[in-house]
Design a protein around this motif. Structure first.
Motif, PDB file in Angstrom:
ATOM      1  N   GLU A  25       7.150  -4.026  10.566  1.00 51.01           N
ATOM      2  CA  GLU A  25       6.701  -2.835  11.282  1.00 51.01           C
ATOM      3  C   GLU A  25       7.026  -1.574  10.486  1.00 51.01           C
ATOM      4  O   GLU A  25       6.217  -0.652  10.409  1.00 51.01           O
ATOM      5  CB  GLU A  25       7.360  -2.766  12.659  1.00 51.01           C
ATOM      6  N   LYS A  26       8.200  -1.531   9.880  1.00 52.50           N
ATOM      7  CA  LYS A  26       8.601  -0.379   9.083  1.00 52.50           C
ATOM      8  C   LYS A  26       7.688  -0.238   7.869  1.00 52.50           C
ATOM      9  O   LYS A  26       7.263   0.871   7.523  1.00 52.50           O
ATOM     10  CB  LYS A  26      10.054  -0.537   8.644  1.00 52.50           C
ATOM     11  N   LEU A  27       7.367  -1.343   7.206  1.00 50.52           N
ATOM     12  CA  LEU A  27       6.480  -1.322   6.058  1.00 50.52           C
ATOM     13  C   LEU A  27       5.085  -0.868   6.466  1.00 50.52           C
ATOM     14  O   LEU A  27       4.454  -0.070   5.764  1.00 50.52           O
ATOM     15  CB  LEU A  27       6.422  -2.706   5.409  1.00 50.52           C
ATOM     16  N   LYS A  28       4.599  -1.358   7.607  1.00 52.04           N
ATOM     17  CA  LYS A  28       3.272  -0.968   8.089  1.00 52.04           C
ATOM     18  C   LYS A  28       3.222   0.532   8.363  1.00 52.04           C
ATOM     19  O   LYS A  28       2.254   1.210   8.027  1.00 52.04           O
ATOM     20  CB  LYS A  28       2.923  -1.742   9.367  1.00 52.04           C
ATOM     21  N   LYS A  29       4.287   1.072   8.947  1.00 52.16           N
ATOM     22  CA  LYS A  29       4.347   2.498   9.244  1.00 52.16           C
ATOM     23  C   LYS A  29       4.351   3.304   7.950  1.00 52.16           C
ATOM     24  O   LYS A  29       3.670   4.330   7.835  1.00 52.16           O
ATOM     25  CB  LYS A  29       5.593   2.811  10.064  1.00 52.16           C
ATOM     26  N   LEU A  30       5.105   2.853   6.950  1.00 50.49           N
ATOM     27  CA  LEU A  30       5.162   3.538   5.671  1.00 50.49           C
ATOM     28  C   LEU A  30       3.806   3.508   4.984  1.00 50.49           C
ATOM     29  O   LEU A  30       3.364   4.506   4.416  1.00 50.49           O
ATOM     30  CB  LEU A  30       6.233   2.905   4.781  1.00 50.49           C
ATOM     31  N   MET A  31       3.122   2.375   5.041  1.00 51.85           N
ATOM     32  CA  MET A  31       1.813   2.251   4.411  1.00 51.85           C
ATOM     33  C   MET A  31       0.768   3.110   5.111  1.00 51.85           C
ATOM     34  O   MET A  31      -0.152   3.631   4.481  1.00 51.85           O
ATOM     35  CB  MET A  31       1.368   0.784   4.377  1.00 51.85           C
ATOM     36  N   SER A  32       0.892   3.300   6.419  1.00 48.10           N
ATOM     37  CA  SER A  32      -0.089   4.100   7.145  1.00 48.10           C
ATOM     38  C   SER A  32       0.039   5.578   6.792  1.00 48.10           C
ATOM     39  O   SER A  32      -0.922   6.328   6.908  1.00 48.10           O
ATOM     40  CB  SER A  32       0.070   3.912   8.653  1.00 48.10           C
ATOM     41  N   THR A  33       1.207   5.998   6.347  1.00 44.58           N
ATOM     42  CA  THR A  33       1.393   7.392   5.946  1.00 44.58           C
ATOM     43  C   THR A  33       1.080   7.590   4.472  1.00 44.58           C
ATOM     44  O   THR A  33       1.311   8.672   3.937  1.00 44.58           O
ATOM     45  CB  THR A  33       2.837   7.862   6.223  1.00 44.58           C
ATOM     46  N   GLY A  34       0.553   6.590   3.815  1.00 43.68           N
ATOM     47  CA  GLY A  34       0.218   6.704   2.408  1.00 43.68           C
ATOM     48  C   GLY A  34       1.310   6.189   1.495  1.00 43.68           C
ATOM     49  O   GLY A  34       1.141   6.156   0.292  1.00 43.68           O
ATOM     50  N   GLY A  35       2.444   5.829   2.025  1.00 43.37           N
ATOM     51  CA  GLY A  35       3.519   5.286   1.217  1.00 43.37           C
ATOM     52  C   GLY A  35       4.308   6.348   0.469  1.00 43.37           C
ATOM     53  O   GLY A  35       5.193   6.034  -0.297  1.00 43.37           O
ATOM     54  N   ASN A  36       3.975   7.628   0.651  1.00 42.45           N
ATOM     55  CA  ASN A  36       4.682   8.693  -0.040  1.00 42.45           C
ATOM     56  C   ASN A  36       5.766   9.255   0.872  1.00 42.45           C
ATOM     57  O   ASN A  36       5.461   9.892   1.872  1.00 42.45           O
ATOM     58  CB  ASN A  36       3.710   9.795  -0.459  1.00 42.45           C
ATOM     59  N   PRO A  37       7.042   9.055   0.537  1.00 41.22           N
ATOM     60  CA  PRO A  37       8.112   9.517   1.415  1.00 41.22           C
ATOM     61  C   PRO A  37       8.388  11.012   1.302  1.00 41.22           C
ATOM     62  O   PRO A  37       9.159  11.550   2.052  1.00 41.22           O
ATOM     63  CB  PRO A  37       9.320   8.712   0.947  1.00 41.22           C
ATOM     64  N   ARG A  38       7.743  11.702   0.341  1.00 36.57           N
ATOM     65  CA  ARG A  38       8.014  13.127   0.139  1.00 36.57           C
ATOM     66  C   ARG A  38       7.024  13.997   0.898  1.00 36.57           C
ATOM     67  O   ARG A  38       5.845  13.678   0.987  1.00 36.57           O
ATOM     68  CB  ARG A  38       7.906  13.459  -1.342  1.00 36.57           C
ATOM     69  N   PRO A  39       7.482  15.143   1.380  1.00 45.64           N
ATOM     70  CA  PRO A  39       6.557  16.076   2.020  1.00 45.64           C
ATOM     71  C   PRO A  39       5.650  16.719   0.969  1.00 45.64           C
ATOM     72  O   PRO A  39       5.985  16.776  -0.215  1.00 45.64           O
ATOM     73  CB  PRO A  39       7.471  17.119   2.658  1.00 45.64           C
ATOM     74  N   ALA A  40       4.485  17.196   1.401  1.00 42.52           N
ATOM     75  CA  ALA A  40       3.527  17.802   0.473  1.00 42.52           C
ATOM     76  C   ALA A  40       4.084  19.073  -0.157  1.00 42.52           C
ATOM     77  O   ALA A  40       3.811  19.367  -1.320  1.00 42.52           O
ATOM     78  CB  ALA A  40       2.225  18.103   1.193  1.00 42.52           C
ATOM     79  N   ARG A  41       4.855  19.835   0.621  1.00 44.41           N
ATOM     80  CA  ARG A  41       5.436  21.064   0.094  1.00 44.41           C
ATOM     81  C   ARG A  41       6.942  21.076   0.353  1.00 44.41           C
ATOM     82  O   ARG A  41       7.403  20.568   1.353  1.00 44.41           O
ATOM     83  CB  ARG A  41       4.818  22.292   0.761  1.00 44.41           C
TER      84      ARG A  41
END
Length: 73
Positions: A25-41
């Motif tokens: 579930e954690k992996l699925k959630k990370l993949m749904s956000t694009g897999g990028n843990p950093r904020p855009a700005r």
């Protein structure tokens, strides 16, 4: 001694199936956000495309070479 009202220790330990399901579930959630843990700005003006921010990220994520090599015999 032991408090009889406390649940047994086995209730705190997850079985392997539950642990795998939670990790999935954690992996699925990370993949749904694009897999990028950093904020855009960052700091309101440092975007992911900013050269200074790219350099800082690469320094932080740099792997020390001695940790990657096999130990000497």
């Amino acid at each position: 001694m032991a408090d009889s009202s406390a649940p047994p220790l086995s209730s705190y330990i997850m079985d392997e199936e539950t642990l795998k399901r939670k990790q999935k579930e954690k992996l699925k959630k990370l993949m749904s956000t694009g897999g990028n843990p950093r904020p855009a700005r960052s700091l309101l003006f440092l975007t992911l495309g900013n050269p200074f921010r790219k350099a800082c990220i690469s320094v932080v994520e740099w792997k020390y070479p001695a940790a990657v090599r096999d130990p000497a015999p």
